[in-house]
Design a protein around this motif. Structure first.
Motif, short mmCIF file in Angstrom:
data_model
loop_
_atom_site.label_atom_id
_atom_site.label_comp_id
_atom_site.label_asym_id
_atom_site.label_seq_id
_atom_site.Cartn_x
_atom_site.Cartn_y
_atom_site.Cartn_z
N GLN A 50 33.95 0.55 12.32
CA GLN A 50 33.03 0.98 11.27
C GLN A 50 33.11 2.50 11.24
O GLN A 50 32.65 3.16 12.16
N PRO A 51 33.74 3.04 10.19
CA PRO A 51 33.90 4.50 10.16
C PRO A 51 32.53 5.18 10.05
O PRO A 51 31.60 4.61 9.49
N SER A 52 32.46 6.38 10.57
CA SER A 52 31.20 7.11 10.44
C SER A 52 31.07 7.73 9.08
O SER A 52 32.07 8.09 8.47
N GLN A 53 29.85 7.84 8.63
CA GLN A 53 29.63 8.71 7.48
C GLN A 53 29.19 10.05 8.05
O GLN A 53 28.18 10.14 8.74
N ASP A 54 29.99 11.07 7.77
CA ASP A 54 29.67 12.40 8.28
C ASP A 54 28.92 13.16 7.20
O ASP A 54 29.52 13.62 6.25
N ALA A 55 27.63 13.27 7.37
CA ALA A 55 26.87 14.08 6.41
C ALA A 55 26.80 15.48 6.99
O ALA A 55 26.23 15.69 8.06
N VAL A 56 27.43 16.41 6.28
CA VAL A 56 27.45 17.79 6.75
C VAL A 56 26.49 18.58 5.88
O VAL A 56 26.61 18.57 4.66
N MET A 57 25.52 19.23 6.50
CA MET A 57 24.50 19.91 5.68
C MET A 57 24.05 21.20 6.32
O MET A 57 24.23 21.42 7.52
N ALA A 58 23.44 22.04 5.49
CA ALA A 58 22.89 23.30 5.98
C ALA A 58 21.83 22.97 7.03
O ALA A 58 21.19 21.93 6.98
N SER A 59 21.64 23.90 7.98
CA SER A 59 20.71 23.59 9.07
C SER A 59 19.27 23.50 8.58
O SER A 59 18.41 22.98 9.27
N SER A 60 19.03 23.98 7.34
CA SER A 60 17.66 23.93 6.84
C SER A 60 17.30 22.59 6.22
O SER A 60 16.14 22.35 5.88
N ILE A 61 18.27 21.71 6.06
CA ILE A 61 18.00 20.44 5.37
C ILE A 61 17.45 19.40 6.35
O ILE A 61 17.96 19.23 7.45
N GLU A 62 16.41 18.70 5.93
CA GLU A 62 15.79 17.68 6.77
C GLU A 62 15.69 16.36 6.02
O GLU A 62 15.68 16.35 4.79
N GLY A 63 15.59 15.30 6.78
CA GLY A 63 15.23 14.00 6.19
C GLY A 63 16.41 13.13 5.80
O GLY A 63 16.22 12.07 5.22
N TYR A 64 17.64 13.55 6.14
CA TYR A 64 18.79 12.75 5.72
C TYR A 64 18.73 11.35 6.33
O TYR A 64 18.49 11.19 7.53
N THR A 65 18.94 10.35 5.50
CA THR A 65 18.92 8.96 5.94
C THR A 65 20.17 8.28 5.43
O THR A 65 20.52 8.41 4.26
N TYR A 66 20.83 7.53 6.31
CA TYR A 66 22.00 6.75 5.87
C TYR A 66 21.49 5.55 5.08
O TYR A 66 20.69 4.77 5.56
N GLN A 67 21.97 5.43 3.83
CA GLN A 67 21.45 4.39 2.94
C GLN A 67 22.47 3.28 2.73
O GLN A 67 23.66 3.48 2.90
N HIS A 106 23.73 2.10 0.14
CA HIS A 106 24.76 2.38 -0.86
C HIS A 106 25.71 3.48 -0.41
O HIS A 106 26.59 3.87 -1.15
N ARG A 107 25.52 3.98 0.80
CA ARG A 107 26.39 4.97 1.42
C ARG A 107 26.45 6.29 0.66
O ARG A 107 27.42 7.01 0.72
N GLN A 108 25.41 6.58 -0.10
CA GLN A 108 25.32 7.89 -0.77
C GLN A 108 24.09 8.59 -0.23
O GLN A 108 23.29 8.00 0.49
N VAL A 109 23.90 9.82 -0.65
CA VAL A 109 22.69 10.53 -0.28
C VAL A 109 21.59 10.11 -1.25
O VAL A 109 21.79 10.12 -2.46
N ASP A 110 20.45 9.71 -0.72
CA ASP A 110 19.29 9.52 -1.59
C ASP A 110 18.58 10.88 -1.62
O ASP A 110 17.96 11.28 -0.64
N TYR A 111 18.72 11.57 -2.75
CA TYR A 111 18.25 12.95 -2.82
C TYR A 111 16.75 13.07 -2.57
O TYR A 111 16.25 14.11 -2.19
N ARG A 112 16.04 11.95 -2.80
CA ARG A 112 14.59 11.99 -2.62
C ARG A 112 14.20 12.11 -1.16
O ARG A 112 13.08 12.49 -0.84
N ASP A 113 15.12 11.73 -0.24
CA ASP A 113 14.83 11.79 1.19
C ASP A 113 14.78 13.22 1.71
O ASP A 113 14.20 13.48 2.75
N LEU A 114 15.46 14.13 1.00
CA LEU A 114 15.75 15.43 1.61
C LEU A 114 14.68 16.48 1.33
O LEU A 114 14.01 16.45 0.31
N SER A 115 14.55 17.41 2.26
CA SER A 115 13.69 18.57 2.04
C SER A 115 14.28 19.74 2.81
O SER A 115 15.23 19.59 3.57
N ARG A 116 13.72 20.91 2.56
CA ARG A 116 14.22 22.11 3.25
C ARG A 116 13.12 22.69 4.12
O ARG A 116 11.98 22.76 3.71
N LYS A 117 13.52 23.06 5.32
CA LYS A 117 12.56 23.67 6.26
C LYS A 117 12.08 25.01 5.76
O LYS A 117 12.88 25.78 5.25
#
Lengths: 538, 342
Positions: free
Chosen positions: A508-525, A527-538
């Motif tokens: 099972q390949p990994s999904q590598d979500a690479v993001m700025a260190s200020s981004i919070e809340g990433y959840t693997y969904q 549908h294997r995409q980013v659900d933009y509603r999950d995210l916020s910035r510190k």
């Protein structure tokens, strides 16, 4: 002449002054903006249109609400979607009748569409009728949850809606949380209905009529989508609105460019980098890299069980013991994922009824040779091994190692690299003897995997296996309410899989979500995409 | 009078190229259908897509009809200016191409301009001192330019100017995403920003354009400089230049007015060919710089067997080629009045 020159200078100075003044303002809006880049593109605003891309799915999750949505849980310290926890989205709550045949949804009374009209049960009815009636993608998906006919959907009153099932189906409710059953503003959509297009597909492809967290500002298919926040939306966990005021979804085809962009901080999050880039960015430590094994996806080495020589089970077993799994895993994925091989099953029986589980196979050339001899091919044979161009980054090194290893037991491989459309055509027509492909299940339960990927004469049954026993157990397990019996069924299926080895689950390949260190809340969904509603910035 | 005859001749030339365009149209249509790869299967790739969906898409694309009938319908549509619908972007191909062609043209024109501005002096210098250090230097530069693939030079330029130095904007399309676009009048952003009087925007678009344009220019400097050198050498060695020298005309006059004007014809020809090739073949540059042009659009369509965009693209390229050849012919007439097109 002099005068115009100095005028120009003055103009330039003014522009410069403006730029300086505008600097901080722009920086502030930048912090409130989420910029996401992808190698793919958004091609429609309605996820139901045949040909919709996964990026289009992701956008639709932010522009439309569904009745319900999945909660999230932690898996090995990372947030992933939780199939077993379903919370209301447009529904405030829901009840399932004791016999499991009726699901009643109580809609939120404060929910409004983006044009300000309230969401009613009539809108829900029209939307779900559309999903099971129109010739759209939702139809085949909802089928897997016993949702097949408009007569199953009933409006009780403006805020109450009822779904009736022919059998208690545990996938009915999860299906309503998937991408397709979006709730559409039926009054708005009906205004764009034509005689040949009774469900406004043409209009909804280019326009939205939803109640979702974000409103489309500009939509350039294949290039970019810019969205702004719907401030009235309160369907996030805990009744919250979305964090980012603005959302930019942009297509950047070159993976190396995407890596540069996110490293420079011009982009906030990207999920489709090459494994090597993700690894080096992680090593540099400036960015957050959240690497989640895609636990609802599997990469296979598939063999066509109906085609010689792979119609012989011993040939398939020989292949299973002749592949250098560890080397392939390192070369193709840089070790980023969860391997599905090299396990030990203590008593030779599957330890669990879940799917997929690691198989007790590893590189053992003597065993492979013995199986090959038993199959009547002591000197091996020649065949082709295919993969599609889109997966070349991982499939190419893997195919080379496979070829090298199989040569040691006398099997000569000719590697075929096919354009994506050709590959999918040949798989559907069952013309490929030996290839690698991946699958993904939105609702990953054992019976769902087996029913979709191991039965029937359809594209996703890569190995073309036709095993009546397996089919019967998988169908029965679908409606099995007893958890203990379901687990037993799962173990049976896994045992048949191992015995028959129709195809080899690699990893099972990994999904590598690479993001700025200020981004919070990433959840693997799912549908294997980013659900933009999950995210916020510190 | 002269203008009218030129226009008349150009129109006649154009009319005579119509059969070729028609041939291209039919050839591409048939070629797409011969290629293995079924677009319906490819696009019906949702996690649960079954036979029914494949059939729906096939019907939607008109692929359920026999090929001759498909061809007739396609020709009818093309005749009405409808190039069909792309499954990939979900838009009309005509609309897609109309939006993307200016992006490609702007990039190609800029690249050609940069290339000519560099290649002509380089070629002339090399021709004036054949065998000298300058000549060898130019040769080396050209060889380097042509042997580095465009995606390598593109990535290299991005790495240096964006990633390391930070002077170039992020290589994502035609203009910084945080800058609002000008009202679209010509589709050429540099012109549209000027028309809108938005100098900030113009500067942003210019900065965005310069790296991809240089990447492409590097690749085509070689043929242009080499052909300039060769034909300058020929005309510098010819009788009329010797005569001009003997009557004591100024150096500038000899080189520019006499030698260059006579040497320019092959350069125009090559420039025309280079332009058409660049427009279609800059797909790598478009990909690396996320440039929303026609070439990357056609490549994506080809990979997914999306018939309509590929057919539309090939037709467009054939059309552009015809136009470019016309322009080249007209330029011939201007450069050398002895030549008439017909």
């Amino acid at each position: 002449m002099r005068l115009t020159y100095s005028k120009q200078m003055l103009g330039a100075a003014a522009v410069l002054a403006l730029l300086v003044a505008a600097g901080p303002v722009r920086a502030q809006t930048r912090a409130e903006t989420l910029r996401y880049v992808t190698g793919a593109s958004v091609n429609t605003l309605d996820p139901n249109i045949p040909g919709s891309t996964r990026e289009a799915f992701a956008v639709s999750l932010s522009t439309y609400d569904r009745l319900v949505s999945f909660g999230r849980k932690q898996l090995n310290g990372k947030w992933v979607f939780d199939l077993d926890s379903i919370r209301g989205e447009l529904a405030e709550s829901y009840d399932v009748s004791p016999d499991g045949l009726k699901i009643t949804f109580h809609l939120r009374k404060d929910a409004k569409f983006q044009d300000g009209t309230p969401v009613t049960a009539d809108d829900v009815k029209w939307s779900l009728d559309r999903a099971v009636t129109a010739k759209i993608l939702g139809k085949a998906q909802l089928l897997t949850g016993s949702l097949t006919d408009a007569s199953q959907f009933k409006v009780i009153d403006a805020a109450t809606f009822e779904v009736t099932l022919p059998k208690p189906d545990k996938l009915a409710l999860p299906n309503l949380a998937t991408v397709y059953p979006i709730i559409i503003n039926s009054k708005l959509a009906k205004a764009h209905v034509t005689e040949e297009d009774p469900w406004a597909q043409a209009w909804l492809k280019e326009n939205t009529a939803g109640s979702g967290a974000y409103i489309i500002e500009t939509f350039k298919p294949g290039e970019q989508v810019i969205l702004k926040r719907n401030d009235a939306w309160n369907r996030g966990p805990g009744g919250k609105q979305a964090f980012f005021k603005r959302l930019i979804v942009q297509s950047v085809p070159e993976a190396a460019t995407r890596a540069n962009l996110v490293e420079k901080g011009d982009v906030d999050i990207v999920i489709d980098l090459q494994a090597s880039d993700a690894q080096s960015l992680e090593a540099k430590g400036k960015l957050q890299v959240i690497s989640t094994p895609q636990y609802n996806a599997i990469t296979f080495v598939s063999m066509n069980n109906q085609m010689a020589p792979f119609d012989k089970v011993d040939v398939r077993r020989a292949i299973a013991y002749a592949l250098p799994y560890d080397d392939m895993f390192k070369a193709a994925l840089f070790g980023r994922g969860a391997p599905l091989t090299s396990a030990t099953w203590s008593d030779g029986k599957p330890p669990s009824g879940a799917f997929p589980i690691p198989q007790p196979i590893k590189l053992d050339l003597d065993k492979a040779k013995a199986y090959l001899k038993a199959a009547g091919y002591p000197d091996g044979f020649s065949t082709t091994f295919s993969f599609n161009v889109g997966q070349a980054a991982t499939a190419e090194p893997m195919a080379a190692l496979l070829k090298e290893s199989l040569a040691k037991i006398g099997i000569k491989i000719d590697i075929q690299k096919l354009p994506d459309a050709q590959m999918s055509t040949q798989i559907t027509e069952k013309k490929l003897p030996f290839f690698t492909e991946g699958v993904v299940a939105w609702l990953p339960s054992t019976d769902y995997f087996y029913r979709n990927f191991y039965t029937g004469d359809q594209r996703w049954n890569y190995s073309s296996i036709n095993n009546p026993e397996l089919t019967a157990i998988a169908q029965e397990a679908r409606f099995e309410a007893d958890k203990v019996k379901y687990e037993a069924d799962g173990k049976l299926l896994n045992a048949i899989h191992f015995d028959q080895m129709p195809q080899i689950p690699l990893w099972q390949p990994s999904q590598d979500a690479v993001m700025a260190s200020s981004i919070e809340g990433y959840t693997y969904q799912f549908h294997r995409q980013v659900d933009y509603r999950d995210l916020s910035r510190k | 009078m002269k203008l009218a005859t030129t226009a008349k001749r150009a129109a006649r030339r154009f009319a005579s190229s119509l059969p070729a365009l028609f041939g291209v149209l039919i050839f591409t249509f048939l070629l797409m259908r011969v290629l293995p790869g079924d677009p319906a299967v490819f696009f019906a790739s949702g996690p649960n897509a079954g036979k029914e969906e494949i059939e729906t898409i096939r019907k939607q694309m008109g692929l359920d009809k026999p090929v001759p009938q498909q061809l007739a319908l396609y020709l009818y549509d093309v005749g009405r200016g409808n190039l069909g619908r792309s499954l990939m972007t979900g838009q009309n191909v005509t609309k897609d191409l109309k939006e993307r062609l200016p992006a490609s043209l702007e990039l190609t024109f800029s690249a050609l301009l940069i290339a000519l501005v560099l290649a002509l002096p380089l070629g002339i210098l090399a021709a004036l001192r054949p065998g000298s250090l300058i000549d060898h230097g130019v040769r080396l530069f050209c060889a380097l330019g042509v042997c580095i693939p465009t995606f390598v030079s593109g990535l290299l330029l991005i790495y240096v100017f964006y990633y390391l130095l930070g002077v170039a904007p992020d290589p994502t399309g035609r203009v910084d995403i945080f800058i609002s676009q000008p009202p679209s009048r010509t589709g050429f952003l540099l012109i549209d920003f000027l028309l809108a009087g938005d100098l900030d925007g113009w500067w942003a678009a210019f900065k965005q354009l310069i790296l991809p344009a240089c990447t492409m220019a590097l690749f085509v400097i070689a043929p242009l400089a080499r052909i300039t050198r060769a034909s300058m050498l020929a005309s510098l060695g010819s009788d009329f230049v010797r005569t001009a020298r003997s009557v004591g005309l100024s150096w500038w006059r000899i080189v520019v007015t006499y030698a260059l004007r006579n040497a320019i014809l092959p350069v125009i020809t090559i420039a025309g060919i280079v332009f058409s090739t660049m427009l279609g073949a800059n797909v790598l540059v478009e990909k690396v710089f996320s440039w929303p042009g026609v070439a990357s659009y056609a490549l994506d369509a080809l990979l997914s067997s999306d018939y309509a965009p590929v057919q539309g693209f090939v037709l467009l390229m054939a059309f552009v080629f015809v136009i470019v050849n016309l322009v080249v012919d007209v330029l011939y007439g201007i450069a050398d009045p002895r030549i008439s097109i017909g």
